[in-house]
Scaffold this active site. Structure first.
Site, PDB file in Angstrom:
ATOM      1  N   HIS A  60       1.073  -1.081  -0.366  1.00 49.11           N
ATOM      2  CA  HIS A  60       0.026   0.121  -0.311  1.00 49.11           C
ATOM      3  C   HIS A  60       1.131   0.780   0.199  1.00 49.11           C
ATOM      4  O   HIS A  60       1.742   1.614   0.815  1.00 49.11           O
ATOM      5  CB  HIS A  60      -0.671  -0.112   1.177  1.00 49.11           C
ATOM      6  CG  HIS A  60      -1.566  -1.254   1.537  1.00 49.11           C
ATOM      7  ND1 HIS A  60      -3.217  -0.733   1.184  1.00 49.11           N
ATOM      8  CD2 HIS A  60      -1.132  -1.936   2.027  1.00 49.11           C
ATOM      9  CE1 HIS A  60      -3.689  -2.412   0.830  1.00 49.11           C
ATOM     10  NE2 HIS A  60      -2.592  -3.023   2.131  1.00 49.11           N
ATOM     11  N   HIS A 174      -8.886 -10.461   0.894  1.00 51.05           N
ATOM     12  CA  HIS A 174      -8.923 -10.245   2.398  1.00 51.05           C
ATOM     13  C   HIS A 174      -9.101 -10.896   3.477  1.00 51.05           C
ATOM     14  O   HIS A 174     -11.092 -10.046   3.310  1.00 51.05           O
ATOM     15  CB  HIS A 174      -9.050  -8.250   2.680  1.00 51.05           C
ATOM     16  CG  HIS A 174      -8.455  -8.571   4.373  1.00 51.05           C
ATOM     17  ND1 HIS A 174      -7.421  -7.187   4.440  1.00 51.05           N
ATOM     18  CD2 HIS A 174      -9.102  -8.609   5.502  1.00 51.05           C
ATOM     19  CE1 HIS A 174      -7.607  -7.186   6.137  1.00 51.05           C
ATOM     20  NE2 HIS A 174      -8.647  -7.747   6.205  1.00 51.05           N
ATOM     21  N   HIS A 228      -2.974 -12.117   3.438  1.00 47.44           N
ATOM     22  CA  HIS A 228      -1.242 -12.762   4.674  1.00 47.44           C
ATOM     23  C   HIS A 228      -2.796 -13.051   5.397  1.00 47.44           C
ATOM     24  O   HIS A 228      -3.161 -13.017   6.556  1.00 47.44           O
ATOM     25  CB  HIS A 228      -2.135 -10.901   5.350  1.00 47.44           C
ATOM     26  CG  HIS A 228      -3.377  -9.759   4.724  1.00 47.44           C
ATOM     27  ND1 HIS A 228      -4.678 -11.129   5.043  1.00 47.44           N
ATOM     28  CD2 HIS A 228      -3.418  -8.772   4.288  1.00 47.44           C
ATOM     29  CE1 HIS A 228      -5.255  -9.163   4.663  1.00 47.44           C
ATOM     30  NE2 HIS A 228      -4.847  -8.457   4.196  1.00 47.44           N
ATOM     31  N   ASP A 298       2.192  -6.609   2.832  1.00 46.51           N
ATOM     32  CA  ASP A 298       1.444  -5.751   3.374  1.00 46.51           C
ATOM     33  C   ASP A 298       1.814  -4.366   3.641  1.00 46.51           C
ATOM     34  O   ASP A 298       1.430  -4.151   4.816  1.00 46.51           O
ATOM     35  CB  ASP A 298       0.076  -6.518   3.982  1.00 46.51           C
ATOM     36  CG  ASP A 298      -1.159  -5.652   4.470  1.00 46.51           C
ATOM     37  OD1 ASP A 298      -1.033  -4.787   3.205  1.00 46.51           O
ATOM     38  OD2 ASP A 298      -1.660  -5.997   5.337  1.00 46.51           O
TER      39      ASP A 298
END
Length: 444
Positions: A60, A174, A228, A298
């Protein structure tokens, strides 16, 4: 320009070899060239290991809309310092990357700001399935099954199913069950204790969402990537991958757990939340068993002053792109895994999962994305010395052995022991989804 990297231990697809590698422009043109080969620059790398550049498939960079935290220039410099030569960025920016137009705007932005290679996911919303069907120049569709940073949470089960049924691109999720999270949050009330973050975002919340996503992937024969992973409980939900399901784990979920709240407080707050030491061990074993295929970070930086707010006002997310390779190399030093494992998890594996062309391997004809590492260098991780704009890390003070020292992106050296060359940007990553993803690549 020809560059000869001479007498390194080179991590080739068939294993390590003490040899030399010749680059011509952006391409690897020869491995083990003749002693008489001529080059414009010779890098004497005796005692060092040469790895393919790391592909971080989950970052990100906060660009556009959150550039007080990070941007594509600072984030890509942090990546280069960490031996990462390719980044795949998530869509929960501001505005969110939810249309082909907005995707192409981000590609244009990266073409002038990023010093490493780049690609961008497109995000799913309640009403953009038409955009998802026609999307191109992207690794895939990102779906947020639970709420997190940004506003791309997809809460309609019917729309979730429609995306699996009607689109073709690989889907990354996610995976957290919002109903379970909401119920837990209500039970804890207005807690101000960050330890409760792990009691709200529980293993059951993750396992429930993984179960739903895997069921949809199997029903509609749709490629699915689980982002993740954080708990042993969720691992059981995709033991049967059916050649459709892949997964990733972050260094922080591998190496940190609930006990770290004591020292880190809200600096250890992330989504999914930290779990137990037993979960750490199970995740590492899942990597070793190829149930989890890749390591991604992440990378989600926030300003230090924002992270230090009292829970739950503190935002979730930690930086990671700069420290992921050193942390994984340290596991090699501790004999928890091999260097071949790390190369597979961080270089070749991500290229296979996301159908990335000509990257992830040191092989003739592949792009000259490379990182030279010193496997004997021991140094403590220090936030103030980091390149990321946020300048903090949950691994503050941790001594690790194994550090990147030089990084090449498409044959151009962009990082050398603390110095950067930002004169030439990275390139847009090309995806060839007809390759069929990880399992097709492994089986082939």
């Amino acid at each position: 320009m020809k560059t000869l990297i001479k007498n390194a231990t080179v991590m080739l697809p068939d294993g390590p070899s003490k040899t030399s590698v010749l680059l011509d422009g952006a391409t690897i043109v020869e491995i083990d060239p003749a002693e008489t080969v001529e080059a414009d620059e010779t890098v004497y790398a005796y005692g060092m290991h040469l790895l393919p550049g790391v592909i971080d498939a989950h970052v990100h960079m906060r660009d556009p809309g959150g550039t007080d935290k990070e941007d594509l220039r600072t984030g890509s410099m942090a990546a280069a310092k960490g031996g990462v030569t390719t980044i795949l960025d998530m869509p929960n920016t501001s505005p969110g990357t939810v249309s082909q137009k907005l995707l192409e705007e981000k590609l244009t932005l990266a073409s002038v700001k990023s010093i490493v290679n780049y690609g961008f996911f497109i995000g799913a919303t309640l009403d953009n399935i038409g955009e998802l069907k026609k999307a191109k120049r992207t690794p895939g569709i990102k779906i947020y099954m639970g709420s997190t940073t940004g506003d791309l949470f997809l809460k309609d089960p019917a729309m979730l199913e429609a995306i699996f049924a009607e689109t073709k691109l690989p889907i990354a999720v996610h995976a957290e069950d919002e109903n379970i999270i909401t119920k837990n949050f209500e039970e804890f009330g207005l807690t101000r204790n960050v330890v409760d973050h792990s009691r709200i975002r529980t293993p059951e919340a993750e396992a429930s969402a993984v179960r739903k996503a895997v069921a949809l992937a199997k029903e509609y024969k749709h490629r699915l990537h689980l982002c993740h992973m954080s708990s042993a409980l969720a691992l059981a939900e995709f033991e049967d991958h059916a050649d459709l399901v892949t997964a990733e784990v972050t260094p922080h979920h591998l190496l940190l757990n609930e006990s770290d709240y004591m020292n880190l407080g809200t600096l250890a707050q992330m989504n999914p939340a930290l779990k137990s030491a037993a979960d750490n061990a199970a995740l590492l074993q899942a990597l070793l068993d190829d149930q989890i295929q890749i390591v991604a970070t992440d990378h989600a930086p926030h300003r230090y002053e924002d992270k230090c707010q009292r829970y739950p006002d503190s935002p979730s997310g930690v930086p990671g792109v700069e420290t992921s390779l050193p942390l994984m190399l340290d596991l090699v030093a501790k004999e928890k895994c091999t260097l071949e494992d790390v190369v597979h998890w961080m270089c070749e594996g991500p290229a296979l999962v996301w159908d990335i062309m000509e990257k992830g391997r040191i092989e003739v004809g592949y792009d000259a994305d490379l990182v030279l590492v010193d496997m004997n260098k021991t140094m403590a991780i220090r936030g103030p010395h980091m390149q990321t704009k946020c300048r903090w890390t949950p691994f503050e003070g941790r001594e690790v052995t194994g550090w990147p020292v030089r990084t090449w992106v498409c044959g151009k050296e962009v990082y050398r022991e603390g110095e950067f060359d930002v004169s030439r940007p990275g390139i847009e990553v090309m995806f060839e989804h007809s390759r069929g993803g990880y399992w097709a690549g492994i089986d082939g």
